[in-house]
Design a protein around this motif. Structure first.
Motif, PDB file in Angstrom:
ATOM      1  N   ASP A 169       0.858  -1.181   0.000  1.00 50.37           N
ATOM      2  CA  ASP A 169       0.000   0.000   0.000  1.00 50.37           C
ATOM      3  C   ASP A 169       0.895   1.232   0.000  1.00 50.37           C
ATOM      4  O   ASP A 169       1.524   1.548   1.021  1.00 50.37           O
ATOM      5  CB  ASP A 169      -0.910  -0.018   1.226  1.00 50.37           C
ATOM      6  CG  ASP A 169      -1.997   1.041   1.170  1.00 50.37           C
ATOM      7  OD1 ASP A 169      -1.676   2.195   0.820  1.00 50.37           O
ATOM      8  OD2 ASP A 169      -3.159   0.724   1.490  1.00 50.37           O
ATOM      9  N   VAL A 170       0.968   1.917  -1.152  1.00 48.12           N
ATOM     10  CA  VAL A 170       1.852   3.077  -1.244  1.00 48.12           C
ATOM     11  C   VAL A 170       1.301   4.263  -0.467  1.00 48.12           C
ATOM     12  O   VAL A 170       2.060   5.151  -0.057  1.00 48.12           O
ATOM     13  CB  VAL A 170       2.133   3.464  -2.708  1.00 48.12           C
ATOM     14  CG1 VAL A 170       2.945   2.370  -3.402  1.00 48.12           C
ATOM     15  CG2 VAL A 170       0.865   3.765  -3.473  1.00 48.12           C
ATOM     16  N   ALA A 171      -0.013   4.294  -0.232  1.00 48.32           N
ATOM     17  CA  ALA A 171      -0.585   5.355   0.600  1.00 48.32           C
ATOM     18  C   ALA A 171      -0.184   5.161   2.051  1.00 48.32           C
ATOM     19  O   ALA A 171       0.129   6.135   2.763  1.00 48.32           O
ATOM     20  CB  ALA A 171      -2.105   5.371   0.455  1.00 48.32           C
ATOM     21  N   ASN A 172      -0.182   3.913   2.516  1.00 49.50           N
ATOM     22  CA  ASN A 172       0.279   3.629   3.878  1.00 49.50           C
ATOM     23  C   ASN A 172       1.768   3.940   4.017  1.00 49.50           C
ATOM     24  O   ASN A 172       2.219   4.468   5.048  1.00 49.50           O
ATOM     25  CB  ASN A 172       0.029   2.162   4.231  1.00 49.50           C
ATOM     26  CG  ASN A 172      -1.437   1.837   4.402  1.00 49.50           C
ATOM     27  OD1 ASN A 172      -2.280   2.731   4.480  1.00 49.50           O
ATOM     28  ND2 ASN A 172      -1.754   0.549   4.468  1.00 49.50           N
ATOM     29  N   TYR A 174       3.437   6.155   2.314  1.00 56.56           N
ATOM     30  CA  TYR A 174       3.566   7.615   2.365  1.00 56.56           C
ATOM     31  C   TYR A 174       3.181   8.141   3.746  1.00 56.56           C
ATOM     32  O   TYR A 174       3.875   9.015   4.303  1.00 56.56           O
ATOM     33  CB  TYR A 174       2.694   8.262   1.296  1.00 56.56           C
ATOM     34  CG  TYR A 174       2.617   9.760   1.421  1.00 56.56           C
ATOM     35  CD1 TYR A 174       3.737  10.548   1.130  1.00 56.56           C
ATOM     36  CD2 TYR A 174       1.462  10.401   1.863  1.00 56.56           C
ATOM     37  CE1 TYR A 174       3.698  11.930   1.266  1.00 56.56           C
ATOM     38  CE2 TYR A 174       1.415  11.769   1.997  1.00 56.56           C
ATOM     39  CZ  TYR A 174       2.531  12.533   1.708  1.00 56.56           C
ATOM     40  OH  TYR A 174       2.489  13.900   1.855  1.00 56.56           O
ATOM     41  N   VAL A 201      -3.592   2.012  -3.663  1.00 61.68           N
ATOM     42  CA  VAL A 201      -3.445   3.469  -3.725  1.00 61.68           C
ATOM     43  C   VAL A 201      -4.694   4.067  -3.103  1.00 61.68           C
ATOM     44  O   VAL A 201      -5.809   3.605  -3.370  1.00 61.68           O
ATOM     45  CB  VAL A 201      -3.297   3.958  -5.183  1.00 61.68           C
ATOM     46  CG1 VAL A 201      -3.219   5.479  -5.234  1.00 61.68           C
ATOM     47  CG2 VAL A 201      -2.080   3.341  -5.839  1.00 61.68           C
ATOM     48  N   TYR A 211      -0.605  12.943   9.048  1.00 61.59           N
ATOM     49  CA  TYR A 211      -1.283  12.555   7.820  1.00 61.59           C
ATOM     50  C   TYR A 211      -2.091  11.294   8.082  1.00 61.59           C
ATOM     51  O   TYR A 211      -1.564  10.283   8.562  1.00 61.59           O
ATOM     52  CB  TYR A 211      -0.277  12.311   6.700  1.00 61.59           C
ATOM     53  CG  TYR A 211      -0.937  11.952   5.378  1.00 61.59           C
ATOM     54  CD1 TYR A 211      -1.412  12.948   4.541  1.00 61.59           C
ATOM     55  CD2 TYR A 211      -1.104  10.632   4.998  1.00 61.59           C
ATOM     56  CE1 TYR A 211      -2.030  12.633   3.329  1.00 61.59           C
ATOM     57  CE2 TYR A 211      -1.714  10.306   3.799  1.00 61.59           C
ATOM     58  CZ  TYR A 211      -2.179  11.311   2.976  1.00 61.59           C
ATOM     59  OH  TYR A 211      -2.803  10.991   1.793  1.00 61.59           O
ATOM     60  N   ASP A 213      -4.515   8.292   6.607  1.00 59.87           N
ATOM     61  CA  ASP A 213      -4.894   7.526   5.411  1.00 59.87           C
ATOM     62  C   ASP A 213      -6.393   7.269   5.496  1.00 59.87           C
ATOM     63  O   ASP A 213      -6.837   6.235   5.988  1.00 59.87           O
ATOM     64  CB  ASP A 213      -4.101   6.220   5.387  1.00 59.87           C
ATOM     65  CG  ASP A 213      -4.440   5.341   4.209  1.00 59.87           C
ATOM     66  OD1 ASP A 213      -4.444   5.848   3.083  1.00 59.87           O
ATOM     67  OD2 ASP A 213      -4.705   4.139   4.425  1.00 59.87           O
ATOM     68  N   VAL A 219      -6.624  10.997  -4.139  1.00 60.49           N
ATOM     69  CA  VAL A 219      -5.233  10.576  -4.016  1.00 60.49           C
ATOM     70  C   VAL A 219      -4.329  11.780  -4.255  1.00 60.49           C
ATOM     71  O   VAL A 219      -4.397  12.411  -5.319  1.00 60.49           O
ATOM     72  CB  VAL A 219      -4.910   9.468  -5.031  1.00 60.49           C
ATOM     73  CG1 VAL A 219      -3.433   9.086  -4.951  1.00 60.49           C
ATOM     74  CG2 VAL A 219      -5.803   8.255  -4.810  1.00 60.49           C
ATOM     75  N   GLU A 222       1.610  13.289  -3.910  1.00 60.71           N
ATOM     76  CA  GLU A 222       2.715  12.665  -3.185  1.00 60.71           C
ATOM     77  C   GLU A 222       2.584  11.140  -3.139  1.00 60.71           C
ATOM     78  O   GLU A 222       3.583  10.418  -3.161  1.00 60.71           O
ATOM     79  CB  GLU A 222       2.795  13.234  -1.761  1.00 60.71           C
ATOM     80  CG  GLU A 222       3.154  14.701  -1.695  1.00 60.71           C
ATOM     81  CD  GLU A 222       1.951  15.630  -1.858  1.00 60.71           C
ATOM     82  OE1 GLU A 222       2.129  16.863  -1.732  1.00 60.71           O
ATOM     83  OE2 GLU A 222       0.833  15.129  -2.104  1.00 60.71           O
ATOM     84  N   VAL A 223       1.352  10.638  -3.052  1.00 60.74           N
ATOM     85  CA  VAL A 223       1.143   9.189  -3.065  1.00 60.74           C
ATOM     86  C   VAL A 223       1.427   8.624  -4.453  1.00 60.74           C
ATOM     87  O   VAL A 223       2.034   7.561  -4.590  1.00 60.74           O
ATOM     88  CB  VAL A 223      -0.282   8.836  -2.586  1.00 60.74           C
ATOM     89  CG1 VAL A 223      -0.606   7.365  -2.834  1.00 60.74           C
ATOM     90  CG2 VAL A 223      -0.437   9.164  -1.105  1.00 60.74           C
TER      91      VAL A 223
END
Length: 265
Positions: A169-172, A174, A201, A211, A213, A219, A222-223
């Motif tokens: 998970d690229v959001a996690n 970030y 994402v 920040y 999630d 989105v 940055e994510v």
């Protein structure tokens, strides 16, 4: 791992939206919200169209010291069979301890003892699943103080010892970079990307200097940048957009999917 493409999380609130969105190659469903004997008509429609439908669990508590609930594992296995799913997933976390349920995905202490517990639980669960298991990195607002491994090392050792796949998970990632100082590039360099099943994402928002999630916001760039840094290292088998609240218009969701596709090619 098979090529999945670009997907979106199916939710009952946006069932018709997901059915008509252009460019959706696969979907993911929250396993605990579905019953294998009474699948929603929309999910059956998507399955019958030939879209992979992936059950994503949130309650196995694979990192907990308590034994994993066999009923939850059996439910996930039955759902995978009913959906003809190529794989299932859950998280590197615990949600229960001492008879209490946190209602939240709690991060594990990154110690070798905690890794031993996680490996034992994952190995036991894998024996009862009909398909491969992928495990996801979680967002956290705190880190345990006695960590012996980086998150990337922890996941790499988990994969080596269990043969599981990874759901990154690229959001996690970030969020953890923002809140905990996680080194994104070191994380991506340390994990075994050849075991990548697919990618999440999602959007978030800043509150009180942290920040969050949220899965309820667009989105942020940055994510997508973190996604691009992953893409520079590997061609991910699949990338999926998660949205769980404050659902936008069909056009906005379509634009977010297009932005993801532009990054991964």
């Amino acid at each position: 791992m098979e090529k999945l493409g670009v997907g979106v999380g199916w939710r009952p609130e946006i069932d018709l939206t997901v059915e008509r969105l252009p460019g959706v190659d696969f979907v993911e469903v929250v396993a605990e919200n579905l019953h294998p004997d009474h699948l929603p008509e929309s999910v059956l429609l998507l399955r019958d169209r030939g879209l992979p439908v992936l059950p994503h669990a949130v309650s196995l508590s694979l990192g907990g010291a308590d034994p994993v609930d066999a009923g939850r594992v059996a439910h996930l296995a039955s759902l995978a069979e009913a959906l003809d799913a190529p794989l299932v997933s859950d998280h590197v976390c615990f949600v229960r301890a001492g008879g209490l349920d946190s209602g939240h995905l709690m991060p594990l202490p990154r110690t070798r003892d905690a890794l031993d517990v996680l490996v034992a639980n994952v190995t036991a669960v894998q024996r009862d699943l009909p398909v491969p298991l992928a495990l996801e990195n979680v967002a956290a607002l705190l880190e345990w103080s006695d960590g012996e491994l980086t998150e990337g090392q922890f996941l790499a050792d988990l994969v080596e010892r269990t043969g599981c796949h990874l759901l990154i998970d690229v959001a996690n990632l970030y969020a953890n970079a923002r809140n905990l100082g996680t080194d994104v590039d070191r994380f991506l360099d340390e994990i075994p990307l050849e075991r990548l099943a697919y990618v999440h994402v999602a959007g978030g928002a800043e509150h009180g200097g942290l920040y969050h999630d949220t899965h309820a916001h667009a989105v942020p760039p940055e994510v997508l940048d973190v996604l691009a840094r992953l893409r520079a290292r590997v061609d991910p088998p699949g990338v999926l957009l998660e949205r769980d609240d404050d659902y936008p218009s069909d056009a906005e969701l379509a634009d977010e999917l297009a932005a993801i596709r532009a990054v991964v090619g």
